[in-house]
Each structure stands twice: as structure tokens, then as C-alpha cells.
Scaffold this motif. Structure first.
Motif, PDB file in Angstrom:
ATOM      1  N   ASP A 129      -6.307  10.581  -4.512  1.00  0.00           N
ATOM      2  CA  ASP A 129      -7.498  11.090  -5.199  1.00  0.00           C
ATOM      3  C   ASP A 129      -7.093  12.253  -6.111  1.00  0.00           C
ATOM      4  O   ASP A 129      -5.916  12.515  -6.297  1.00  0.00           O
ATOM      5  CB  ASP A 129      -8.565  11.493  -4.165  1.00  0.00           C
ATOM      6  N   ASP A 130      -8.069  12.915  -6.680  1.00  0.00           N
ATOM      7  CA  ASP A 130      -7.747  14.013  -7.598  1.00  0.00           C
ATOM      8  C   ASP A 130      -7.175  15.218  -6.864  1.00  0.00           C
ATOM      9  O   ASP A 130      -6.334  15.931  -7.401  1.00  0.00           O
ATOM     10  CB  ASP A 130      -8.991  14.413  -8.401  1.00  0.00           C
TER      11      ASP A 130
ATOM     12  N   ILE B 126       4.253   5.348  -7.187  1.00  0.00           N
ATOM     13  CA  ILE B 126       3.663   6.300  -6.233  1.00  0.00           C
ATOM     14  C   ILE B 126       3.250   5.566  -4.956  1.00  0.00           C
ATOM     15  O   ILE B 126       3.523   6.018  -3.846  1.00  0.00           O
ATOM     16  CB  ILE B 126       2.450   7.033  -6.862  1.00  0.00           C
TER      17      ILE B 126
ATOM     18  N   GLY C 226       0.330  14.854  -2.082  1.00  0.00           N
ATOM     19  CA  GLY C 226      -0.004  14.661  -3.488  1.00  0.00           C
ATOM     20  C   GLY C 226       1.152  15.060  -4.366  1.00  0.00           C
ATOM     21  O   GLY C 226       2.233  15.410  -3.875  1.00  0.00           O
ATOM     22  N   GLY C 227       0.937  14.985  -5.677  1.00  0.00           N
ATOM     23  CA  GLY C 227       2.001  15.353  -6.584  1.00  0.00           C
ATOM     24  C   GLY C 227       1.725  14.891  -7.985  1.00  0.00           C
ATOM     25  O   GLY C 227       0.576  14.664  -8.373  1.00  0.00           O
ATOM     26  N   ASP C 228       2.782  14.754  -8.742  1.00  0.00           N
ATOM     27  CA  ASP C 228       2.674  14.294 -10.119  1.00  0.00           C
ATOM     28  C   ASP C 228       3.972  13.580 -10.449  1.00  0.00           C
ATOM     29  O   ASP C 228       5.035  13.963  -9.964  1.00  0.00           O
ATOM     30  CB  ASP C 228       2.454  15.497 -11.047  1.00  0.00           C
TER      31      ASP C 228
ATOM     32  N   PHE D 214       5.811   6.930  -2.326  1.00  0.00           N
ATOM     33  CA  PHE D 214       5.321   8.261  -1.957  1.00  0.00           C
ATOM     34  C   PHE D 214       3.950   8.266  -1.281  1.00  0.00           C
ATOM     35  O   PHE D 214       3.321   9.312  -1.168  1.00  0.00           O
ATOM     36  CB  PHE D 214       5.308   9.172  -3.193  1.00  0.00           C
TER      37      PHE D 214
ATOM     38  N   VAL E  98      -2.584  11.342  -0.464  1.00  0.00           N
ATOM     39  CA  VAL E  98      -2.283  10.873  -1.816  1.00  0.00           C
ATOM     40  C   VAL E  98      -3.348   9.887  -2.286  1.00  0.00           C
ATOM     41  O   VAL E  98      -3.800   9.040  -1.523  1.00  0.00           O
ATOM     42  CB  VAL E  98      -0.892  10.187  -1.832  1.00  0.00           C
TER      43      VAL E  98
ATOM     44  N   LEU F 181       7.516  15.231  -9.843  1.00  0.00           N
ATOM     45  CA  LEU F 181       8.791  14.582 -10.100  1.00  0.00           C
ATOM     46  C   LEU F 181       8.861  14.121 -11.548  1.00  0.00           C
ATOM     47  O   LEU F 181       7.988  13.400 -12.017  1.00  0.00           O
ATOM     48  CB  LEU F 181       8.836  13.358  -9.171  1.00  0.00           C
TER      49      LEU F 181
ATOM     50  N   GLU G  63       3.813   3.665 -13.052  1.00  0.00           N
ATOM     51  CA  GLU G  63       3.652   4.940 -12.354  1.00  0.00           C
ATOM     52  C   GLU G  63       2.874   4.790 -11.043  1.00  0.00           C
ATOM     53  O   GLU G  63       3.258   5.340 -10.010  1.00  0.00           O
ATOM     54  CB  GLU G  63       2.925   5.892 -13.317  1.00  0.00           C
ATOM     55  N   PHE G  64       1.795   4.009 -11.076  1.00  0.00           N
ATOM     56  CA  PHE G  64       0.957   3.926  -9.872  1.00  0.00           C
ATOM     57  C   PHE G  64       1.612   3.093  -8.789  1.00  0.00           C
ATOM     58  O   PHE G  64       1.498   3.409  -7.602  1.00  0.00           O
ATOM     59  CB  PHE G  64      -0.448   3.438 -10.244  1.00  0.00           C
TER      60      PHE G  64
ATOM     61  N   LEU H 231       3.351  14.683   3.061  1.00  0.00           N
ATOM     62  CA  LEU H 231       3.241  14.633   1.594  1.00  0.00           C
ATOM     63  C   LEU H 231       1.802  14.270   1.235  1.00  0.00           C
ATOM     64  O   LEU H 231       1.318  13.201   1.619  1.00  0.00           O
ATOM     65  CB  LEU H 231       4.208  13.585   1.025  1.00  0.00           C
TER      66      LEU H 231
END
Ligand code: ADP
Ligand code: MG
Length: 319
Positions: free
Chosen positions: A26-27, A9, A117-119, A13, A24, A87, A5-6, A115
Motif C-alpha cells: 500500500d502507500d 517487488i 516497504g520501500g522503493d 521483497f 508491503v 533500492l 517493477e511490481f 520488511l
């Protein structure tokens, strides 16, 4: 997922933050707004089988997912700043991700929208984008501002996205080159951001057309407490759609959906200013009717004959 996943990203992204104070990684992302401006925000989700066909190219899917969100900012006259991307992916397919990311950033860069951030999660393909833009207080275009006697305009041409869908469903016959053209309308709509910005202080109300002209106009009528008269024959359409039977033309232009053009109103005294705004934004706008004080929709043809109102709007829980 073979690609974690990381890594996914980071690879597809993450780009250096530009305007954002923090992008993109951090929290939360941190955005600096221009002092005194209001934040305009909206989100739209695209679900496979519901909003797109499984055959769509990933770069076009990404384009559309962002375009429908930018279209909401356009309808408010907001200037895009940033967006988030949630996504769900069945698998981490790098060819797919590269194409998706390419299509996404091409449109994002065209509108200088970052862009931030996201999930990302494994699951049935689902794309949810949230957009952020800014607009000066009191300047946002709203659905609620239409006044009796205002002219009603639409940008671009309507109905091609629906025509493409019907061609894929096999309910209409279209030549191959026409299919290619209307497919662009369905898969790669151009959000009318420049027009929305140019209409600030000019248009009395605005909405973007996602569920079909008459249904979306109905939203403006309800929110503004007015009625409207529309000339069905004045609604702009492409040469491809104009070659279809009149019933198909009417269904596609009046109730087609997925147009992502702007519908807006302005007083007749602003007609020249509307033309100037459209020229500045390099988008065609066409007057299709007039707001009326009396509630209800009056649909007519070019000869002034009243047309039956058989055109519904798209409703995800009814169709
Ligand atoms: P958290 O668990 O704190 O919400 P995540 O581990 O989900 O954070 O995400 C790590 C970072 O990557 C966050 O900054 C998040 O905004 C970002 N991110 C996750 N998925 C995406 C994506 N699809 N596009 C852009 N940024 C993403
Ligand atoms: Mg966190």
C-alpha cells in the motif's frame, strides 16, 4: 527491465505481514508499537565504490546493508521491529535479486525484523535501508551519557574489516585462509543487537563503531563533554590482525572503520553487571580505557607510554 517493477517487488521483497498491521503493497505500512514505547529510527545508505566493492556477493551486500542499520538500533539499545528498503538497480537480474533477497531475509529473520516497504528504481546500484525499533522512554543508550571515571569497553574484535580492505588493495600481505576470515568481518558484520538490549540501564553511553574507534569515541567525548584515556594495546584484535606489523594493527584497530561493534561506557561499580550483560548476549567485551573529566584523548600503550595521535577517522568528504 525485463522483470517489471511490481513483479520484482512481489517476487523478491514481499512476504506476509507478521507483526506489522500492514506490510508491503500500500502507500504506507502500518506498525503497531507496544503501548508506551518510543520509536527508534535510523537510515544508512550503501553506494557502490564507496561502501562496497563491485565484487561483493549480493547476499553479503544485502546482509551488510541491513546489518549496519541494525547496528544503529543496537547502539541505542532498541529492539528491532521493521525496516524499509530503497533500492536502485542497474538491471533486474533475477539471479542477483534471488541472492540479495535471500541474504536480506536471513539476517532480518535472525533479528525478527520485518520488511514493510520501500522503493525500487533503475539506476546505479544503491541501497538505502531505514530501520524501526522500540525502546522504553528513558532507556535508550545515548552518546551523551559518559561520565568521568567510567570504564570504556568495546565488543568483539576490531580492525579486521579494514585489514580485509587493505588486503584487497594490496597494501598488506595475508594468507588465503586469513583473507577468507577477515572478508567475513568486512562483508558480514554481526550487529550487536542483543548486547545493546542487555546494556540498557547498565551502560552510561554507547555508539556503534562505523568510522573507526578513535573517531567514534570522539563523538561520545564531544556529546558527553568529557575526555578519555585509551590503552591502544588493550584494543581486542583477531589472531590474523595480531600477525601484522604493529603499525598496521594500530591503524586497523584505532582508525579502521566498518567494525560494527559497540563502544560503551559504564561506571566501575557496574563492571560485574557489564560482564553479565555480555555473557547474556554471548559477545566478548573488553575494557580499553577510562573516561576523564579533562577534555581530549590520551592514547597510550600497555607500558603507559604516550602514543602520537596520528589516527584519523573515516570521512567521506576527506578521503
Ligand atoms: P508509491 O508509488 O505509492 O510510493 P510504489 O509503487 O513505489 O508505491 O511501491 C509499491 C509498494 O511496494 C509500496 O508498498 C512500497 O512500500 C513497496 N516497495 C517498493 N519497493 C520495495 C522494496 N524494494 N522492498 C520492499 N517494498 C517495496
Ligand atoms: Mg503512493
Amino acid at each position: 527491465m525485463s522483470l517489471g517493477e511490481f513483479d520484482l517487488i512481489a517476487r523478491y521483497f514481499t512476504r506476509p505481514a507478521r507483526r506489522a498491521a500492514l506490510g508491503v503493497g500500500d502507500d504506507c505500512a502500518l506498525l503497531s508499537l507496544t503501548p508506551g514505547m518510543q520509536l527508534a529510527t535510523s537510515c544508512d545508505m550503501l553506494v557502490e565504490g564507496r561502501h562496497f566493492l563491485p565484487t561483493v556477493a549480493p547476499q553479503h551486500l544485502a546482509h551488510k546493508a541491513l546489518a549496519v542499520n541494525l547496528s544503529d538500533l543496537a547502539a541505542c539499545g532498541a529492539q528491532p521491529l521493521a525496516f524499509t528498503l530503497a533500492l536502485a538497480l542497474p538491471r533486474a537480474d533475477e539471479v542477483w535479486l534471488a541472492a540479495f533477497s535471500h541474504g536480506l531475509f536471513a539476517l532480518a529473520d535472525a533479528h525478527d525484523c520485518e520488511l514493510v516497504g520501500g522503493d525500487t528504481t533503475q539506476g546505479p546500484l544503491n541501497i538505502c535501508i531505514g530501520v524501526f525499533g522500540e525502546v522504553a522512554p528513558g532507556q535508550a543508550l545515548l552518546r551523551s551519557g559518559a561520565q568521568a571515571d567510567d570504564d570504556i569497553y568495546v565488543s568483539g574484535a576490531l580492525g579486521d574489516a579494514r585489514l580485509a580492505l587493505e588486503a584487497f588493495r594490496g597494501t598488506v600481505a595475508l594468507a588465503g585462509d586469513a583473507v577468507a576470515r577477515v572478508r567475513v568481518a568486512m562483508e558480514q558484520p554481526q550487529p550487536r543487537v542483543a548486547l545493546g538490549v542487555a546494556l540498557r540501564g547498565v551502560a552510561s553511553s554507547a555508539i556503534d563503531l562505523s568510522d573507526g574507534l578513535l573517531g567514534d569515541l570522539g563523538q561520545v567525548m564531544r556529546r558527553s563533554g568529557v575526555g578519555a584515556a585509551i590503552d591502544a594495546d588493550a584494543v581486542p584484535r583477531s589472531a590474523d590482525l595480531a600477525g601484522q606489523p604493529l603499525a598496521v594493527q594500530r591503524e586497523c584497530t584505532l582508525a579502521g572503520g566498518d567494525d560494527y561493534e559497540l563502544l560503551f561506557t559504564a561506571p566501575p561499580s557496574a563492571a560485574d553487571t557489564v560482564r553479565t550483560a555480555a555473557a547474556k548476549a554471548q559477545v566478548a567485551v573488553t575494557r580499553i580505557g577510562r573516561i576523564q573529566a579533562a577534555p581530549g584523548l590520551h592514547l597510550q600503550d600497555a607500558n603507559g607510554q604516550t602514543l602520537p595521535q596520528v589516527y584519523g577517522s573515516f570521512d567521506h568528504f576527506r578521503t
